[in-house]
Motif scaffolding. Structure first.
Motif, PDB file in Angstrom:
ATOM      1  N   GLU A  38       0.838  -1.214   0.000  1.00  0.00           N
ATOM      2  CA  GLU A  38       0.000   0.000   0.000  1.00  0.00           C
ATOM      3  C   GLU A  38       0.862   1.249   0.000  1.00  0.00           C
ATOM      4  OE1 GLU A  38      -2.559  -0.369   3.397  1.00  0.00           O
ATOM      5  OE2 GLU A  38      -3.906  -1.773   2.369  1.00  0.00           O
ATOM      6  N   ALA A  41       2.685   1.618  -3.377  1.00  0.00           N
ATOM      7  CA  ALA A  41       1.752   2.060  -4.420  1.00  0.00           C
ATOM      8  C   ALA A  41       1.411   3.534  -4.252  1.00  0.00           C
ATOM      9  CB  ALA A  41       0.488   1.212  -4.387  1.00  0.00           C
ATOM     10  N   ALA A  42       1.156   3.960  -3.028  1.00  0.00           N
ATOM     11  CA  ALA A  42       0.832   5.369  -2.771  1.00  0.00           C
ATOM     12  C   ALA A  42       1.993   6.264  -3.173  1.00  0.00           C
ATOM     13  CB  ALA A  42       0.484   5.563  -1.301  1.00  0.00           C
ATOM     14  N   SER A  51      -5.869   6.027   0.909  1.00  0.00           N
ATOM     15  CA  SER A  51      -6.824   5.864  -0.185  1.00  0.00           C
ATOM     16  C   SER A  51      -6.506   4.665  -1.082  1.00  0.00           C
ATOM     17  CB  SER A  51      -6.890   7.139  -1.030  1.00  0.00           C
ATOM     18  OG  SER A  51      -5.638   7.384  -1.637  1.00  0.00           O
ATOM     19  N   VAL A  52      -5.432   3.952  -0.783  1.00  0.00           N
ATOM     20  CA  VAL A  52      -4.993   2.810  -1.597  1.00  0.00           C
ATOM     21  C   VAL A  52      -5.429   1.508  -0.937  1.00  0.00           C
ATOM     22  CG1 VAL A  52      -2.976   1.614  -2.544  1.00  0.00           C
ATOM     23  CG2 VAL A  52      -2.991   4.097  -2.429  1.00  0.00           C
ATOM     24  N   ARG A  53      -6.002   0.605  -1.741  1.00  0.00           N
ATOM     25  CA  ARG A  53      -6.347  -0.736  -1.263  1.00  0.00           C
ATOM     26  C   ARG A  53      -5.525  -1.752  -2.045  1.00  0.00           C
ATOM     27  NH1 ARG A  53     -11.731   0.689  -2.444  1.00  0.00           N
ATOM     28  NH2 ARG A  53     -11.776  -1.118  -3.799  1.00  0.00           N
ATOM     29  N   VAL A  54      -4.974  -2.728  -1.344  1.00  0.00           N
ATOM     30  CA  VAL A  54      -4.121  -3.739  -1.969  1.00  0.00           C
ATOM     31  C   VAL A  54      -4.580  -5.122  -1.544  1.00  0.00           C
ATOM     32  CG1 VAL A  54      -1.784  -4.711  -2.002  1.00  0.00           C
ATOM     33  CG2 VAL A  54      -2.094  -2.257  -2.158  1.00  0.00           C
ATOM     34  N   VAL A  67      -4.171  -3.618  -6.978  1.00  0.00           N
ATOM     35  CA  VAL A  67      -4.145  -2.298  -6.355  1.00  0.00           C
ATOM     36  C   VAL A  67      -5.340  -1.500  -6.854  1.00  0.00           C
ATOM     37  CG1 VAL A  67      -2.832  -0.157  -6.099  1.00  0.00           C
ATOM     38  CG2 VAL A  67      -1.620  -2.337  -6.277  1.00  0.00           C
ATOM     39  N   THR A  68      -6.087  -0.907  -5.923  1.00  0.00           N
ATOM     40  CA  THR A  68      -7.181  -0.008  -6.263  1.00  0.00           C
ATOM     41  C   THR A  68      -6.846   1.341  -5.646  1.00  0.00           C
ATOM     42  OG1 THR A  68      -8.740  -1.847  -6.236  1.00  0.00           O
ATOM     43  CG2 THR A  68      -9.664   0.381  -6.123  1.00  0.00           C
ATOM     44  N   THR A  69      -6.814   2.366  -6.475  1.00  0.00           N
ATOM     45  CA  THR A  69      -6.383   3.678  -6.002  1.00  0.00           C
ATOM     46  C   THR A  69      -6.982   4.792  -6.854  1.00  0.00           C
ATOM     47  OG1 THR A  69      -4.441   5.081  -5.566  1.00  0.00           O
ATOM     48  CG2 THR A  69      -4.307   3.611  -7.445  1.00  0.00           C
ATOM     49  N   LEU A 116      -3.835  -2.889 -11.729  1.00  0.00           N
ATOM     50  CA  LEU A 116      -4.062  -1.548 -11.205  1.00  0.00           C
ATOM     51  C   LEU A 116      -5.440  -1.084 -11.624  1.00  0.00           C
ATOM     52  CD1 LEU A 116      -2.837   0.920  -9.757  1.00  0.00           C
ATOM     53  CD2 LEU A 116      -1.951   1.652 -11.971  1.00  0.00           C
TER      54      LEU A 116
END
Length: 130
Positions: A38, A41-42, A51-54, A67-69, A116
Motif C-alpha cells: 500500500e 503504491a501510494a 486511499s490505496v487498497r491492496v 491495487v485499487t487507487t 491496477l
C-alpha cells in the motif's frame, strides 16, 4: 539468491531461505506485505496511502498484487498543467511497471502480475491566500 516460498499449513506466513542465511525461518505476515505494498503504491502513484487498497494473492514462488487507487490529475482549470500532463493510461502503465519492480525487490520474490484499478481522480488542493 534468496527464495521466498509459502510456508505450508500456516496460510499467512512465508519462509525465506538462501545461501549465506542462517538456519531457521523468517516469518512475515500477509498484513505486513499488504501495508508495504500500500505504501509503495501510494508513493509511486502520488496519492495518500489511506486511499490505496491492496490485495496480494500468493502462489508458491510468486505473488500477484491487485491495487485499487485514485489517480492524481491536474486541476482542470489549470490549462498549462493539463497540456503538460502525461495521459492517465500511460502514467498508469508506468506506475504498474515501477510497482512490480519495487515490490519484487522489497518482497524478495517474483511479482508475476500487478493489476491496477483506478477508482477515481484526485486533484491538488487550491492554496488559499489570506
Amino acid at each position: 539468491m534468496t527464495t521466498v516460498t509459502a510456508f505450508p499449513g500456516v496460510g499467512n506466513r512465508t519462509t525465506v531461505a538462501g545461501p549465506g542465511l542462517p538456519a531457521g525461518r523468517v516469518s512475515i505476515s500477509d498484513r505486513v506485505l499488504q501495508k508495504t505494498a500500500e505504501r509503495a503504491a501510494a508513493d509511486i502513484v502520488g496519492v495518500d496511502a489511506k486511499s490505496v487498497r491492496v490485495e496480494i494473492v500468493s502462489a508458491r514462488d510468486t505473488a500477484a498484487v491487485r491495487v485499487t487507487t485514485p489517480f492524481p490529475v491536474p486541476r482542470l482549470d489549470d490549462t498549462e498543467a493539463v497540456r503538460a500532463a502525461t495521459p492517465v493510461l500511460e502514467a498508469a502503465r508506468v506506475a504498474q511497471t515501477e510497482l512490480r519492480s519495487r515490490l519484487t525487490h522489497l518482497f524478495g520474490r517474483e511479482i508475476s502480475r500487478v493489476d491496477l484499478t483506478i477508482s477515481g481522480a484526485t486533484a491538488p488542493q487550491r492554496k488559499r491566500v489570506l
